[in-house]
Structures are given as structure tokens and as C-alpha cells.
Design a protein around this motif. Sequence first.
Motif, short mmCIF file in Angstrom:
data_model
loop_
_atom_site.label_atom_id
_atom_site.label_comp_id
_atom_site.label_asym_id
_atom_site.label_seq_id
_atom_site.Cartn_x
_atom_site.Cartn_y
_atom_site.Cartn_z
N ASP A 637 2.98 -9.41 -28.01
CA ASP A 637 1.32 -9.38 -26.96
C ASP A 637 1.49 -8.86 -25.82
OD1 ASP A 637 -1.18 -10.19 -26.61
OD2 ASP A 637 -0.85 -12.80 -27.08
N MET A 638 1.09 -8.11 -25.76
CA MET A 638 0.47 -6.72 -24.72
C MET A 638 -0.14 -7.47 -23.31
SD MET A 638 2.99 -5.00 -22.50
CE MET A 638 3.46 -4.11 -23.84
N PRO A 639 -1.75 -7.66 -24.72
CA PRO A 639 -2.54 -8.41 -23.16
C PRO A 639 -1.80 -9.73 -22.69
CG PRO A 639 -3.72 -7.80 -25.29
CD PRO A 639 -2.17 -7.09 -24.84
N ALA A 640 -1.17 -10.93 -23.45
CA ALA A 640 -1.35 -11.50 -22.55
C ALA A 640 -0.12 -11.40 -21.63
CB ALA A 640 -0.15 -13.14 -24.06
N LEU A 641 1.06 -11.15 -21.72
CA LEU A 641 1.76 -9.92 -20.47
C LEU A 641 1.18 -9.90 -19.65
CD1 LEU A 641 4.70 -10.31 -20.28
CD2 LEU A 641 5.19 -7.94 -21.29
N GLN A 642 -0.04 -9.28 -19.45
CA GLN A 642 -0.44 -8.48 -18.71
C GLN A 642 -0.93 -9.76 -17.96
OE1 GLN A 642 -3.34 -5.70 -19.33
NE2 GLN A 642 -3.61 -4.76 -17.39
N LEU A 643 -1.53 -10.56 -18.31
CA LEU A 643 -2.32 -11.48 -18.25
C LEU A 643 -1.27 -13.15 -17.62
CD1 LEU A 643 -5.01 -13.41 -17.54
CD2 LEU A 643 -4.64 -14.39 -19.87
N ALA A 644 -0.67 -12.78 -17.80
CA ALA A 644 0.44 -14.13 -17.47
C ALA A 644 1.13 -12.80 -15.84
CB ALA A 644 1.45 -14.21 -17.95
N THR A 645 1.23 -11.98 -16.19
CA THR A 645 1.48 -11.25 -14.58
C THR A 645 0.64 -10.79 -13.18
OG1 THR A 645 1.29 -9.13 -15.46
CG2 THR A 645 3.74 -10.37 -15.55
N ARG A 646 -0.31 -11.06 -13.89
CA ARG A 646 -2.20 -9.86 -12.55
C ARG A 646 -1.88 -10.55 -11.20
NH1 ARG A 646 -7.46 -12.51 -15.21
NH2 ARG A 646 -6.83 -14.61 -15.04
N ASP A 647 -1.15 -12.19 -11.43
CA ASP A 647 -1.27 -12.75 -10.23
C ASP A 647 -0.15 -12.45 -9.86
OD1 ASP A 647 -4.32 -13.63 -9.85
OD2 ASP A 647 -3.60 -15.01 -10.94
N LEU A 648 0.99 -11.99 -9.90
CA LEU A 648 2.11 -11.64 -9.11
C LEU A 648 2.15 -10.97 -8.07
CD1 LEU A 648 5.34 -11.75 -12.22
CD2 LEU A 648 4.08 -13.90 -10.66
N ALA A 649 3.12 -11.19 -6.99
CA ALA A 649 2.64 -10.02 -5.71
C ALA A 649 3.96 -8.41 -5.68
CB ALA A 649 3.17 -10.43 -4.36
N GLY A 650 3.46 -8.05 -5.40
CA GLY A 650 3.93 -6.18 -5.92
C GLY A 650 4.17 -6.30 -7.17
N VAL A 651 3.01 -6.70 -7.95
CA VAL A 651 3.52 -6.40 -9.46
C VAL A 651 2.72 -5.87 -10.46
CG1 VAL A 651 3.86 -7.07 -12.17
CG2 VAL A 651 5.70 -7.66 -9.79
N VAL A 652 3.54 -4.70 -10.99
CA VAL A 652 1.54 -4.07 -11.97
C VAL A 652 1.94 -3.23 -13.33
CG1 VAL A 652 1.59 -1.76 -10.74
CG2 VAL A 652 0.50 -2.20 -11.57
N LEU A 653 1.82 -3.56 -14.53
CA LEU A 653 1.55 -3.13 -15.20
C LEU A 653 0.69 -1.61 -15.80
CD1 LEU A 653 3.26 -3.39 -18.85
CD2 LEU A 653 0.45 -4.43 -19.15
#
Length: 811
Positions: A637-653
Motif C-alpha cells: 500500500d504505497m499511498p498509505a505509506l506516503q500518507l504516514a510519512t508525509r509529515d516527517l522532517a527531511g523525508v520525502v517519498l
Amino acid sequence: MHKSLKQRLWLWLLFAALVLAGALRVCSVHDFRQGLPIETNLLDLLPKTERNAVAETAVQHLSQLIGNRVFVLIGAPVPQSSRVQSGRDQPPDDARLLAAARDYARQLQQAGVFQRVDIEVPAFDIQKIQQDYLAHRSSLLAHADAQALRQDQLDWQTQLQQKLMSPLSFGMTVPLAQDPFGLGDRWLAQSMLNPGKLVINDGVLTTQEAMADGNSRSWVLVSILLKGSSYDATIQEQTLAALQQAEHALQQQLPGAELLKAGAVFYASDAQASTRAEVDMIGVVSLTGILLLMLVVYRTVRPLLLGLASVAWGILTALVVILLVYGKIHLITLVFGASLIGEAFDYSIQFFSARMAAGAQWQARSGVRKISSALTMALLTSLLGYAALAGAPFPALSQIAMFAMVGLVATWASVLLLLPVFLSRPHNIATPAYFVQLQQALPRLLNRLNAKKMLGALLVLAVLMIPGWRMIQANDDIRILVHRSQDLQQQEQKVRQLVGLETETAFFLVQGDTPEQVLQHAEQLQTVLDQFVSQRQLSGYQSIASMVPSSRSQLEHQQLLQSRVKAQQQQLAHIMSEAGLRDEVISDWLQAVTAPAPPLTVADWLQSPASLPVQHLWLGQQGQGYAAIVQLQRSQDMPALQLATRDLAGVVLVDKPASVSQLLAQYRQWSAFWLLGAFALILLLLGIRYRWRRALLMLLPPLLAIFVTIGVLGYLGIIFTLFNMMALMLVLGVGVNYAIFLYEGGWSQPSALVGVLLSAATTLLSFGLLSLSHMPALSGFGATLLIGIGVSVICAPLSLLGTRLPEAAHA
């Protein structure tokens, strides 16, 4: 020769000198003995979609790392005796397979065309790895051990017993005296690269496959590093030849052996071979068809040769400009260039038709003046259509646009400057009777049309096409636009399954101002990824923070371990003493883990042999900061993974296919406005020349063609993409040419209709063949042009509405 014709000749010779100078420059850079410098790398066909420049760098980094490697699995049935002796959990010791695989790798290395061929697992300096760990032992803890220490639930007694009882596994263990409780073993197990299903057998990486009949097959992995890019034609030729020769020798040594190959070089070679075949097919068939049509109509060879020379000159000029600007020519540009022959012939055809119409009264100077306005207007409208492609964000489309624009301008110039010099004498062959009859029927048909009939016809057309419009299915996934050999895909998929490492194309880019900040950001990301792994939504990942914790985490672990050890020092000493450890061993261990230890840094880790397989995860300094890559393995589930990490500092999918597909969708939606803009520009151009009412009538055929084309595509179930929308731009720009030719050529002249029909036939022939391309993007492009230009030709006489035509016309 008249003075004006001499001036035209000198002007063309000046133009030719510039092109030849460019050609000499190109020849000084490229060695054409190996063929054209063709670009087959898909990434170079795609736009830069990432706002973060470092993300684009990371994409290129991984592409080069993976793209220049070839993986070969050599498989053979497992002998029953070997399977029994090897046990269930270990691959068989099949001496014949291992010997044959080693000989295969040795022959590849001796071929001299590869940078490196690896079959033997590099011998790790175990002592060096152990020393690296021991220097930081009190600050390096596995996640499970750190969690147990935080909760004061680490069972020291059990851990010691496991250390004493467990056999040496893979050699990656710390000696008992330095690691009595297995803390180092578990840290090394966590930080080492996950080998998937591969295990070391007699120094090589092997895996085992269970067959449907109950037997099994053993596989040996051979890794090859190319000397250059997979997309280099010379590299492709050398690689395939060496692999074929080695495979032939392998089959003689080990009959029945099976080989599976994976690597970008195979896709690139297949694409190049397919494209060359398409270029040959489109070029030869369209050229043969065009020459036959012209021979039937004009019944003389000289115009054919001159027309062919004009088109060849246009394509040569376009090729020189492309190589000067880009250095290489894309595959799809090459195929499109072959299909451009039909459109480029239009200008020659209009010249020949004007000469036929003049008959014995033909004079080159006046004849050229008569057709120059029509050819110039046709050129400008075509250039406006291609200009929309040039403005697209895709390098492939912009290169196609440049090729077409330069080719058409060069052909147009040759027709107006060179053909009058060689065709100054009259054309004394009469227009074929069937063209005369058709031209005489045209005025009668148009005189019977009125506004009421036209409106009724348009309403019927709308009713027929509206269901097709509703059936249109848009799909912007970039992966459906590129043809990939089914056999190669199946081999690659099986290699991934057998190896057990199915890396995603998407990855996380982690950035920070310092290496320490990058590691901290990566650790925050790992917390989220671990949750997805535990929920089986992610198979796994590779992160540098798993191997080099941040200094903050190391200090926390060091303080945690030291506080627990100091608090339980007597108890731990008793446990170790009961297990038979000597007093000096106990004392040394207690002193080592409670003493301050420097943190492990990225620089330290890069010097360790343990980092060799995964050093590509560290990008190092990028601009003003630092960056690293976290690779993912089979996400559910790539969209869910992107959603779960979107607010992490310095991290981009970074998901290149997804971002390109998103951009495709955006530009497909915006292209409707581009189409309106192109319509407005062409209307302005035509209005200046023909006045507004006539300009609207001239645009009516291509507008009807666009409306009908979309409906037909819906009925046919052809997926609608940005490339179809770009083709509609050309339907507008090229389709209006036939109205221009018909109006400028004179409705009373059968030769005008000859020119229009021949121009349409040559263009339809070329673009019709383009629709047969194995590349879905080009085939959809060609199908749209085939339908749209065909309808434009049929509707071209509508541009004459409003002009009172006689009931009959005479040749």
C-alpha cells in the motif's frame, strides 16, 4: 537559367553549406561505423518531475547503479543423493553445477568486455568487522535489545545460554569472551544486508526452487558489471555476444542447464532492435507506397526523384540538428522521423500538381510564386501544431517537435528553392480522367449543401459520436506507454522471486544539514516503516540508520546499557562465573561495556567491509546538506505509506513512475487549453490571409476531425493519454493544410484535387504505419493522427462553402 532561379539555387547552396558544416561537426564527435547514437534510456525520455533537485540526483544514482548490472541465474535439477545429503534447509552441494557456473563466469571475465564478473562471494574480513563493533560495543544495540533494556526485561541468563549453545552461523559472530550475552551478534545480524533467499554454498550464492513434480532445482547467481552504459549500442552488442558464447559453452558442459537473465541492457537492446525494424518497415513501406502513388498520377520518374531528394534532405537536416542539440536521438524520434516522410512529401506534391495544372504554359518563376503562399501557410500551421509538442515537458515530445519542425522547414525550402531550378520545363502529361470526374462532382455536391443540411449533418454526427466520447478511458500510467518484452519481464520476475529481493522503484530520500541530522531523520522514518513491516504491508527495507545509528541514539543506548550493567554488576558476574567464564574475561567485559565509547560515524562505517554491499544508500554531501536513500521491498500500500510519512522532517517519498504519471494527468487536462490556444493562433494566421469567415470555414474540417477522432477512439477502446492529445494538436495543425491547398490551388482545377488527395494519401500512409508501432505511446499517437487526418481530408471541401461554384468544371 533566369536570374531569379540562379538566386534561388545560390540561396539553397548557402543553406546546404550550413547543414553540411553541422554534419561535419557531428561526424567529428560520433563514430557512425557503430550506427546512429540512439538513446534507449527511458529515464531520458521523461521529464524532471521532482521539485527537489537531490531527488532527481538520487533517481539517476540508482538508475546507473542498477542499470549497468546484469544478473544471471544458472539452474540445474538437484540430484536425489545431493538433496538427501544436504538436508532440508541447505541448498545441495551440486559439484557439476558449481563447476559449470564458475567456468561460465570465468569465460565471461576472459571475454574482456565486462568491468567485473562476480560469482565468488567476497571474503569478509571478519576480524575487521568484529574490531569495528568492539570499538563501539556499548553504544550499538539491536532494536529488540534496546527495548528490553528500557523495560528492564532482558533475560541475561537465557541470552548467555543461547550464546553458549548456538553454532557459529555465517561466521558473523563476536567471540564469547567479548560478547557473552550475544548483544554483538544480534547487532551484526540487524546491520548486515538481508540476503533474501540466497545462501552461501561453497563460496557462491545459491538458492533452491521447489518444482511442481516434487523435485527441486538449484540456482547459482552470477553478477556482471558492464564497462559502460546499458544504453550504449556497442556495450549491448558486446554483452549479448559474450553471454551467448558463454551460454553455448555452458550447455555443452552441463546439458539441460537453464539460464535466467535480468538487466536493463536486455530491454535496451530489444527496444533498439524493434525500433530499427519499425524504422525500416515504416520507411520502406511508406516510401514505396508514396512513390507508386506518384508514379501512377504523374507518370514520370524525374519528379519522384526530386521529391524524394527534398524529403531526404529535410530528414537529414533534422537529424543533424537533433544530434547537434541533444547529442543523441531518442528511439521514438527515430520512428517518428520515418513516419514524417508522408507529410514532408506534401510540399513536393503541391509543386508537381501546380506544374501539371499549368501544362504547356508552365513557367517556374510564376508557378513558384503561385504556390508559395499556400505552402508557406501550410508550413506555418503545421509548425504551430508541432510548437505545442515543443512546449510539452517531455524531452521525447520536444525532440520529436524539433525534428519535425526542422525537417518540414528544410523540405519546404528545398521545394521552393531547388525544385524550380530542375523542373523549369512544362509538364505535358494530362491529369488522369478519374481526377477530372471527381473534381467535376465536387462543385455539384457543395452547391447542394446549405446551412440547414449542414446543421442536420452535424447533429447526426454528434449523436453518433457522443457515446464514444462517454466511453473514453484516460490512463496516465507511464508504464503502459512503453513496450517491454514479455519474455524479458517473465525472466526478471522469476529472478526476483528466486533471489527473494523485490526492490520497489519507489524509495525514500532522507536529507539533513549534517550527517547526524540525516541519521536522526532516517530513524524517525524507520519507526513508521517497522509498523508497516509488522503489519505485513511492507516486506522490508534497507536504511543506513540500521547500520549507523545517530550519535543521539548511540549515546542513549550507551547510557541505558551502562546503567543496567552497573545496577546488576554482581548478578551478571555471578551468571557468567556459573557458566564457566574466567574471572579475567568477566572483568574485561564489565570494564569494556561500562567505559565511555566514541560513537560510530558514517565515515567510520564507510571504511568498514560490512558497508560494501550497501554503500549506495549514502549519497553524501548534496549542495548545502547531506542525503541518504532508504530502499523499500514490495510494498502492499504505497499511498498509505506516503500518507504516514508525509509529515516527517527531511523525508520525502520518491516514486518516479507515479510522479511522471501524475504530471501526465495534469498536462493532459491542461492540453485542452493548449488546443484552444493553438486554434486561436491558427485562426489569427488564417484570418489575416483569408478573412475571418473563410478562416473559420478552413478550420471547420480539422475541428470536425478532432470531434470524430475522440468518439472513434472511445468506440475502439483505445486508452486516451497526453500523447493522444498531442496528436490532436497535429490534427489541427496538419489537417487545415488540405483546406489551404484546396482553396489556394483553385477549385476549378482538377490538379488542385490531385494535390490534396495525394498529400492526404502519403500522410495517411506514413501515420497509419506509425499506428502499428510496438510502442503503445507511438501507436496511440499514430492511430489518432490516422483517424483525425483522414476525417480532415474528407471534410476539406467544406472550406469552399459560401463560394458560388459552377455545376461543372472543365479540365
